[in-house]
Enzyme design. Structure first.
Site, short mmCIF file in Angstrom:
data_model
loop_
_atom_site.label_atom_id
_atom_site.label_comp_id
_atom_site.label_asym_id
_atom_site.label_seq_id
_atom_site.Cartn_x
_atom_site.Cartn_y
_atom_site.Cartn_z
N SER A 149 0.84 -1.20 0.00
CA SER A 149 0.00 0.00 0.00
C SER A 149 0.88 1.24 0.00
O SER A 149 2.04 1.21 0.46
CB SER A 149 -0.90 0.02 1.24
OG SER A 149 -1.56 1.26 1.39
N TYR A 162 -1.72 -1.07 10.21
CA TYR A 162 -1.78 -1.24 8.75
C TYR A 162 -0.42 -0.93 8.12
O TYR A 162 0.06 -1.66 7.25
CB TYR A 162 -2.86 -0.31 8.20
CG TYR A 162 -3.16 -0.49 6.73
CD1 TYR A 162 -3.80 -1.65 6.28
CD2 TYR A 162 -2.85 0.50 5.80
CE1 TYR A 162 -4.11 -1.81 4.93
CE2 TYR A 162 -3.16 0.34 4.46
CZ TYR A 162 -3.79 -0.81 4.03
OH TYR A 162 -4.09 -0.97 2.70
#
Length: 267
Positions: A149, A162
């Protein structure tokens, strides 16, 4: 070496795609099938997985569904076995599955929080790579794509779990590229930026499941503003990047984190 568009064809190749029931995973599965690959659609959601298979087969492609919980190594072994049993092997493996991360300051994160996050974002990717590499190594060729990401480049308060998970995917990808390269296996990762999917819909979905159109408009505007092109991504943007990475066009590319994020993380 081919230098025309045929370099992107995947005729005769077999691909497995996790998280293929929706969003980026579905777009990847459909894109690979659209250029000739036989695809094993993997997802924990049976209904959504079946929808992806139907979309592929209705368009004339080849696909089957394999229910897969990526947090369980046996499920990923079964996914690879399904590809071998149905289509005769595995040439491409895409670890796309993911879940929305817990929003919590790292100082408040518990061991249970960490286990839940890493079960999908880290273990799921590693298990997928392990299962795929075992088959690919016997054939002396293969391409693996993992999903990281833009968060790996740009940490944000409250999203530390995350961030850690996606950083781990980057390190795993680079290490596996070194270890598997001599066996003919390329390993790369993509780092999507803001992309409109079911994953991002949590930012503007009401508790009853309905979409708050004003919050959606604000979210889209806010995400677009982070790009110098003032755009938000579509799952197909990521799927076409995956196609490049698994095709012969990327035969000299391994161990890379490639970003389709509208320029969000340039500086």
């Amino acid at each position: 070496m081919r230098t025309d568009e045929s370099v992107f064809r995947l005729d005769g190749r077999i691909a497995a795609v996790t998280g293929a029931g929706s969003g980026i995973g579905r777009a990847v599965a459909q894109t690979l099938a659209g250029v000739g690959a036989s695809v094993v659609v993997a997802d924990i959601d049976v209904d959504r997985g079946a929808e992806t298979v139907a979309a592929i087969t209705d368009a004339g492609g080849q696909a089957i569904f394999q229910r897969t919980d990526v947090s369980r190594r046996p499920d990923l072994d079964a996914l690879v076995t399904a590809a071998v049993d149905r289509y005769g092997g595995l040439d491409i493996h895409c670890n796309i599955a993911g879940v929305p991360s817990l929003v919590r300051d790292l100082t408040e994160v518990t061991g249970a929080d960490l286990d839940a996050e890493f079960a999908i974002s880290v273990k799921g990717v590693l298990y997928g790579c392990q299962a795929a590499a075992e088959v690919m190594a016997r054939r002396g060729a293969g391409a693996i794509v993992n999903i990281s990401s833009t968060a790996a480049d740009l940490p944000a308060a409250g999203y530390g779990l995350y961030h850690l998970g996606k950083l781990a995917v980057v390190g795993m990808t680079r290490t596996l590229a070194l270890e598997l390269g001599p066996k003919g296996i390329r390993v790369n990762a993509i780092a999507p930026g803001a992309t409109l999917t079911n994953f991002s819909a949590r930012n503007f979905t009401n508790p009853d499941g309905s979409v708050d159109e004003e919050r959606k408009r604000q979210w889209l505007a806010g995400m677009a503003a982070r790009s110098p092109m003032n755009v938000v991504g579509d799952p197909q943007d990521q799927a076409l990047l995956v196609l490049y990475l698994v095709s012969d066009a990327a035969r000299f590319v391994t161990g890379q984190l490639i970003r389709a994020n509208g320029g969000w993380s340039m500086g």
